[in-house]
Every structure is written in C-alpha cells, then in structure tokens.
Write a protein that holds these residues in place. Structure first.
Motif: not given
Ligand code: C5P
Length: 408
Positions: A196-198, A270-271, A273-278, A326-329
């Motif tokens: 899951r990505a945000l 939305a959490l 999530a595995d990946i979050a990109v701001c 998220p695992g990767l922010v």
C-alpha cells in the motif's frame, strides 16, 4: 543489461495496432517487426488517412494477419464485429495517434472503424502521438490529451526533434523501441503488488477569508507522476492532493483536500501504508484565524494585520509515528542553494528514510516545469540522477523502492 527477446513481457500478448494518418505511419512496419520479435501477436487497423502513408500490404506482410480498414464492411461485421476486434486484444496501441484521432477519442465520437473500436474497447489503450509541433502544443490538443489521460489512456512520447514539416519541437512519434519499452513496462512485472502506498501532491490553500487564500506555485506534476508509477508497479495507491489541474492518475484513489490540516487528516486516514511519498508543497503557515466575512478595505484603515500559526508537518508527523509508521517514508527537499547539505540535514530533522533533493532555483525551471534534477539522500551515499522528466523521476524512484524492499 539487455533482456533476451524471448523473456519479453510482450511474449504471448495480442496488440491491436491502429495506424493513423501521419508521416510517422511509415514507422509502423518497423514497430510491428519489433513487437513480433518479442513474441507479441499484432493485428492492424489502418485509418483512411493512414493509407496515404503506408499500405495494408506492408502491414499485413509483417503482422502476418489481415488488416482491417472499413467499419461498414459487411463481411467483417458478420465475421468479426468491431466490438470483438477491440476485445480480442490485450491492448490497443494507436501509433501514430494524430490530433484528429485524439480529438475524436476525447469527444467520444465514432465515425470510422478506428474510432469506433477505441470507444468500444474494454482493454487498456496506449497512444503514440505524432503531429506538427504547433498542433501538439495547441490548447485543444493539450486539452484532449489531459482528458484522455484522465480516462486512463497511456501516452508514450511525443519526442522533440526535427519534423518532416521542417519545424523543430515536440511532435515526433516515439521511436518503435521506445513504444515497445512502454508496452513492456505496462505488461512487465508488478514488483509492488500487495503493498500500500500513500502520496501527497500539489500545493495547499490556506484561507484568509471566504474568498482569499495563501497558496504556492506547485503544479502537482511530480507527486501525481509518482502515484501513477506506484500504481503501475502494483501498489494500492492513495493520492492526497491539494488543488491542481492534473488529471487523476489511472488506478489511483485520489482524495482531494485544500489545507495542510486536511491533508494530514486524509493521510492518517489512509494508513496503514508500506510506502509514503510526501511530494506536496505544504504551506508552512496558515492564517491563525480565518475571517468569517470577506476582509474589507476600510478607508484610511491600512492593510490588515494577519497573524500566522504553524501548519502540521505531514512528512515529520508520518515519520515520527509510533504506531503504523509507513515502512519507507520519503520526502522532497526543494532547495535553491547548498542542495545536498540542506537535504541531508532535512532528512535528520524530519526523521524520514529518504529525501529526494531538487534544485528549484528559478533558472532550473523545475517548479511547474516538466523536468527535474534529483539527488536521492538515504542513509548511504547521495545518489545524483541525471536530469530527467518528472515521469522518469517517478519511474526511477519506484525502481529504487522496489530494489530497497527486495521486490525486483
Ligand atoms: O520543510 P520543507 O517544506 O522544506 O520540507 C519539504 C518536505 O516536507 C516535502 O516532502 C514536503 O512534502 C514535506 N512537508 C510536509 N508538511 C509540511 C511541510 C513540508 O509534509 N508542513
């Protein structure tokens, strides 16, 4: 590394190739050859205008199949109606896609076989536009392009270069191998399947009163491109976007917000999530108290004194969560000087895992433009990428994410 042709994700795929009426139609035979080399089956539809530039014989020789040309061919209708024709393919590829064909598609018109099956198909559609530079840049074509992309149509090219008409600029059809690469990317492995990505994108609007707000010039192009690339790689992607004119990326769940506080709420909702990109350009400050009525210009009263309050930092908040972090922010650092130094410090301060540092000094044209020069700052050595389009930055970031998560 060259991928052996027999390992191409196109092996066994059925491509319905619509050849439109432009000089780039002369590249159609080479395109067919490249697709078939990779194991794809190609069936062609040639528009009436396409006949001026290539022949049914050339296309049928290379595709080793008959070529379809006329909507009202009764034999075809009984043997193979246009609905079946469009549905028996795995993808519909339009190359060259002329301004006229794009206009008909965007308007949902179906005056001939090509346009009819584009309207009737339930399969993904990819366009390789080719036209004169002025036609490509014309607001009508750009409007149609945005509409089509909003409908989920994929687009490869056009490229910039010398054109058959003697002009220079964007409008040349992508080369056959670039089209093949785009198709391979579409059918290729989906390394982020099951994750899951945000993504945050665009500016925020911070109200002053019911009619005025504070904003910035972020276009949302980079964030939207990242959301699209994550979804193509198989991630279930939520895009939380401030006000932008970008079309919703295909396959992405878009949540629209205006203010930074709404953006944070939508992200938290939305959490996990595995990946979050701001990637959003969030306003650091909002007006402390939004006026309930439009501020009036009082005679002799001078300008209003606005008091500001600090907005939540979404990147820092997501990075600092004790639960469901998220695992990767990943954040962005838009800088105008000492880009890497500032980005390294920002990574520490925000507590995120990676920062994509980019130079947004006015001379680079990054802000609002189509290209980006990025350095990826992680725990390791800074990794500087060559200047790339925002789409390419998105693709490369997704590749890096997949690599980091051991998903390649
Ligand atoms: O602090 P600065 O705005 O330079 O940091 C940029 C990074 O932080 C971007 O990834 C941006 O999306 C994120 N950010 C945020 N919330 C804020 C300010 C910035 O998520 N309030």
């Amino acid at each position: 590394m060259t991928v052996p042709i027999d390992a191409s994700p196109l092996a066994g795929r059925r491509v319905l190739l619509i050849v439109g009426g432009g000089i780039a139609a002369v590249k159609a035979p080479d395109l067919i050859r490249r697709l078939r080399e990779r194991g794809a089956a190609v069936r062609c539809v040639l528009t009436q205008a396409g006949h001026e530039f290539t022949t049914p014989l050339a296309l049928s020789s290379l595709s080793e199949d008959r070529v379809f040309t006329d909507l009202f061919d009764l034999t075809d209708e009984s043997e193979m109606g246009h609905i079946q024709l469009s549905r028996q393919a795995d993808i519909v590829l339009v190359a060259p896609a002329t301004a006229n064909l794009m206009g008909r598609m965007a308007a949902g018109m179906a005056p001939d076989l090509a346009a009819t099956l584009l309207l009737a198909t339930d399969k993904p559609v990819m366009l390789a536009p080719a036209m004169n530079v002025r036609m490509w840049l014309h607001p009508a074509t750009q409007r149609n392009l945005a509409l089509l992309q909003g409908d989920g149509v994929m687009v490869v090219g056009p490229n910039e270069g010398n054109m058959a008409c003697g002009e220079f600029g964007p409008g040349r059809m992508a080369e056959p191998l670039e089209i093949v690469a785009a198709l391979e990317a579409h059918f290729g492995p989906r390394p982020l399947q099951g994750l899951r990505a945000l993504v945050t994108s665009g500016p925020t609007h911070e109200p002053i009163d019911p009619v005025r707000y504070i904003a910035n010039r972020s276009s949302g192009k980079q964030g939207h491109a990242i959301a699209a690339a994550l979804a193509r790689a198989g991630a279930k992607t939520v895009l939380v976007s401030g006000p932008t004119s970008q079309p919703d990326p295909a396959g992405v769940e878009v949540r629209r917000i205006e203010t930074a506080r709404q953006m944070l709420d939508a992200c938290e909702a939305a959490l996990p999530a595995d990946i979050a990109v701001c990637a959003a350009a969030v306003a650091d400050w909002r007006v402390a108290t939004e006026a309930g009525e439009k501020l009036k210009k009082e005679k002799g009263g001078g300008p209003p004194g606005l008091a500001f309050a600090e907005n939540p930092d979404i990147l820092a908040t997501l990075s600092g969560r004790a639960e469901a972090r998220p695992g990767l922010v990943i954040g962005f650092a838009a800088e105008t000087e000492k880009v890497i130094e500032h980005a390294v410090a920002k990574r520490q301060r925000k507590g995120c895992d990676w920062i994509l540092a980019n130079d947004v000094s006015p001379a680079t044209g990054t802000f609002g433009g189509d290209n980006n020069s990025v350095t990826l700052i992680s725990a390791g050595e800074p990794d500087t990428w060559p200047p790339l389009s925002k789409q390419q930055v998105a693709e490369r970031l997704v590749q890096r994410i997949a690599l980091h998560l051991g998903r390649t």
